[in-house]
Structure formats: C-alpha cells, structure tokens
Design a protein around this motif. Structure first.
Motif, short mmCIF file in Angstrom:
data_model
loop_
_atom_site.label_atom_id
_atom_site.label_comp_id
_atom_site.label_asym_id
_atom_site.label_seq_id
_atom_site.Cartn_x
_atom_site.Cartn_y
_atom_site.Cartn_z
N ALA A 1 0.84 -1.19 0.00
CA ALA A 1 0.00 0.00 0.00
C ALA A 1 0.88 1.24 0.00
CB ALA A 1 -0.92 0.01 1.23
N GLY A 2 0.40 2.30 -0.63
CA GLY A 2 1.15 3.54 -0.66
C GLY A 2 0.46 4.53 -1.57
N ARG A 3 0.89 5.77 -1.50
CA ARG A 3 0.27 6.78 -2.34
C ARG A 3 0.64 6.52 -3.81
NH1 ARG A 3 3.76 10.44 -4.19
NH2 ARG A 3 5.73 10.84 -3.09
N SER A 4 -0.12 7.12 -4.69
CA SER A 4 0.16 6.97 -6.11
C SER A 4 1.55 7.51 -6.44
CB SER A 4 -0.90 7.72 -6.93
OG SER A 4 -2.18 7.18 -6.70
N ASN A 5 2.23 6.83 -7.34
CA ASN A 5 3.53 7.26 -7.84
C ASN A 5 4.64 7.19 -6.80
OD1 ASN A 5 4.84 8.00 -10.21
ND2 ASN A 5 4.89 10.16 -9.69
N VAL A 6 4.47 6.32 -5.78
CA VAL A 6 5.51 6.17 -4.76
C VAL A 6 6.54 5.12 -5.13
CG1 VAL A 6 4.44 4.37 -3.35
CG2 VAL A 6 5.79 6.17 -2.24
N GLY A 7 6.25 4.34 -6.20
CA GLY A 7 7.22 3.35 -6.67
C GLY A 7 6.90 1.92 -6.33
N LYS A 8 5.61 1.61 -6.12
CA LYS A 8 5.25 0.23 -5.77
C LYS A 8 5.56 -0.73 -6.92
CE LYS A 8 0.97 1.29 -4.40
NZ LYS A 8 0.34 0.57 -5.47
N SER A 9 5.23 -0.35 -8.13
CA SER A 9 5.47 -1.23 -9.28
C SER A 9 6.95 -1.47 -9.49
CB SER A 9 4.85 -0.63 -10.55
OG SER A 9 3.46 -0.49 -10.42
N SER A 10 7.75 -0.42 -9.37
CA SER A 10 9.20 -0.57 -9.52
C SER A 10 9.77 -1.47 -8.42
CB SER A 10 9.88 0.81 -9.47
OG SER A 10 9.46 1.60 -10.57
N LEU A 11 9.23 -1.35 -7.21
CA LEU A 11 9.67 -2.21 -6.11
C LEU A 11 9.37 -3.67 -6.41
CD1 LEU A 11 9.30 -1.61 -2.33
CD2 LEU A 11 8.52 -3.76 -3.30
N ILE A 12 8.16 -3.95 -6.88
CA ILE A 12 7.80 -5.33 -7.21
C ILE A 12 8.74 -5.88 -8.28
CG2 ILE A 12 6.04 -6.78 -8.31
CD1 ILE A 12 3.93 -4.99 -6.96
N ASN A 13 8.96 -5.11 -9.34
CA ASN A 13 9.83 -5.58 -10.42
C ASN A 13 11.25 -5.85 -9.94
OD1 ASN A 13 7.84 -5.48 -12.44
ND2 ASN A 13 8.22 -3.32 -12.84
N LYS A 14 11.76 -5.00 -9.04
CA LYS A 14 13.11 -5.22 -8.52
C LYS A 14 13.15 -6.44 -7.62
CE LYS A 14 17.38 -3.99 -8.32
NZ LYS A 14 18.20 -3.96 -9.58
N MET A 15 12.14 -6.63 -6.81
CA MET A 15 12.11 -7.77 -5.90
C MET A 15 12.14 -9.09 -6.64
SD MET A 15 12.15 -6.78 -2.69
CE MET A 15 11.39 -8.10 -1.72
N ILE A 16 11.54 -9.15 -7.81
CA ILE A 16 11.44 -10.41 -8.55
C ILE A 16 12.39 -10.44 -9.75
CG2 ILE A 16 9.06 -10.81 -7.82
CD1 ILE A 16 8.10 -9.81 -10.52
N ASN A 17 13.25 -9.41 -9.87
CA ASN A 17 14.23 -9.34 -10.95
C ASN A 17 13.59 -9.39 -12.33
OD1 ASN A 17 16.56 -9.33 -9.18
ND2 ASN A 17 16.17 -11.51 -8.84
N ARG A 18 12.51 -8.67 -12.47
CA ARG A 18 11.84 -8.53 -13.76
C ARG A 18 11.78 -7.06 -14.13
NH1 ARG A 18 8.35 -12.98 -14.90
NH2 ARG A 18 7.64 -11.83 -16.73
N LYS A 19 11.76 -6.76 -15.40
CA LYS A 19 11.77 -5.36 -15.82
C LYS A 19 10.40 -4.72 -15.82
CE LYS A 19 16.02 -5.46 -18.56
NZ LYS A 19 16.61 -5.25 -19.91
N ASN A 20 9.38 -5.48 -16.21
CA ASN A 20 8.07 -4.82 -16.36
C ASN A 20 6.89 -5.75 -16.15
OD1 ASN A 20 8.32 -6.37 -18.64
ND2 ASN A 20 8.03 -4.71 -20.11
N LEU A 21 7.02 -6.71 -15.24
CA LEU A 21 5.85 -7.53 -14.93
C LEU A 21 4.78 -6.65 -14.32
CD1 LEU A 21 4.54 -10.34 -14.87
CD2 LEU A 21 5.43 -10.61 -12.56
N ALA A 22 5.18 -5.84 -13.34
CA ALA A 22 4.26 -4.83 -12.81
C ALA A 22 4.49 -3.56 -13.62
CB ALA A 22 4.54 -4.58 -11.33
#
Length: 218
Positions: A29-50
C-alpha cells in the motif's frame, strides 16, 4: 530470495475474485507514484511484470502476482491522487479495508513511502489505521538512491517521528535502481510467510521471463 517463477494472476475487484489456493499474501500500500510497481519488479528481478505508468492513480484493483508458486504480492490501488473522484476513493477504501480485516492469507502489509519527503497525511492515516488494528506491517522507504547517503539518517528520523513508528514495526530503505534493501525485505517477508524459499544466489535473468500475461498498466 531466489525467484525462479513470477506471474501476474488477476486484477481483482472483490473477494469473489481473490485466489483460493491459500498461499501467503504480502500486500503493498502507498500513495500513487511512490514506486510500488518498480519495487515489485526489482524484488522479482523482472523489468516490467508490474507496469509503471506516468498517470498516477490508474490502478483500480488489487493486482495479484504469484511468486515461485509459494506466495502472492498484492498491489493495492494508490491513494491520495486528486484526480480520482471521491466516490471512487470511497469504493477503493471499502475494498481495501475489507481485504485487510478479513483476508486470512494476508501475512504482512508493506507500507510504501518516499524517503525524499515527509510522510503525507494519507500515509499517516494509513499507518494509524494499521496500528489500531494491530496488523503486521513493514514500512518501506523507496527512492533512497535519489538523495545523498548523508541525508538518509535525517530522513529516516523524520519518517519515524511523523508516523510515530512502533518499535516492533521495521523500516527498510529501498532503491529499485541499486537493489538496496531487497535482501533485507525478502528476509522479513520470509519470516512472516514461513515459506521455504531459497536465498538468491544468482539473478533471475530477464531473458527467462515466462509470464504469459502482464498486469494492466498501473
């Protein structure tokens, strides 16, 4: 964590669409544009799943990502974006509240904040609500690479004071660019899910992406 499989499963708009396999769930959870999608992609070593988007507030569902067939990362709609109607915000709020209070597989909530700025009013309201119901939470301060290391301690202190962060609620510094905090965060997730996931000995190659489908743009 050694991620060998990651896939988008569903954008759920209600409890009837949530997975029924009882795998542990980690919500973000977090405000819009805080980087949740980028965090998910980094955690799973994917570029753009999220999928990231230049239009904050676009996520309107709970996006489920299944990791190693052992757990889910569940991405919430971003809060605090002015262009979203009051009616829509109320609907999202009801959906999220119901999920947080009633979802048995939920093991941990990651509250994502931007290290560069003081917590927003919405961040503080969200944290107060989480604390009131004594939900397991880890605060993740993203975009650490965007400010000098010499300012980290000051920003962390400000974050903790503004949130009145409880001593039993950890805070992790994170950067989706450098990977800072990734291993620490997986360790916290592993402790809450009691999974048998292995430590990451080598990167999950982007070329091995096997997901048949990506989530809608956030």
């Amino acid at each position: 964590m050694k991620v060998t499989k990651s896939e988008f499963v569903i954008s759920a708009v209600g409890a009837s669409q949530y997975p029924e396999d009882a795998l542990p769930e980690i919500a973000l959870a977090g405000r819009s544009n805080v980087g949740k999608s980028s965090l998910i992609n980094k955690m799973i070593n994917r570029k753009n799943l999220a999928r990231t988007s230049s239009t904050p507030g676009k996520t309107q569902q709970l996006n489920y990502y299944r990791i190693n067939d052992e757990l889910y990362l569940v991405d919430f709609p971003g809060y605090g974006f002015a262009k979203v109607s009051k009616t829509q915000r109320q609907a999202w709020g009801a959906m999220i509240e119901g999920y947080l209070l009633d979802r048995d597989p939920l093991k941990l909530l990651l509250l994502i904040v931007d290290l560069r700025h003081p917590p927003s009013k919405d961040d503080m309201i969200m944290y107060d609500w989480i604390s009131h119901y004594d939900l397991p939470v880890c605060v993740v301060a993203t975009k650490a690479d965007k400010i000098p290391r010499s300012r980290w301690a000051k920003q962390i202190k400000q974050m903790k004071e503004c949130l009145s962060l409880r001593i039993d609620h950890p805070m992790v510094l994170f950067s989706s660019e450098t990977g800072l905090g990734k291993d620490e965060l997986w360790g916290i997730i592993k402790a809450h899910t009691k999974t048998t996931i292995e430590d990451d000995e080598s990167s999950y190659e982007d070329s091995l992406e096997s997901s048949p489908e990506s989530a809608p743009e956030l």
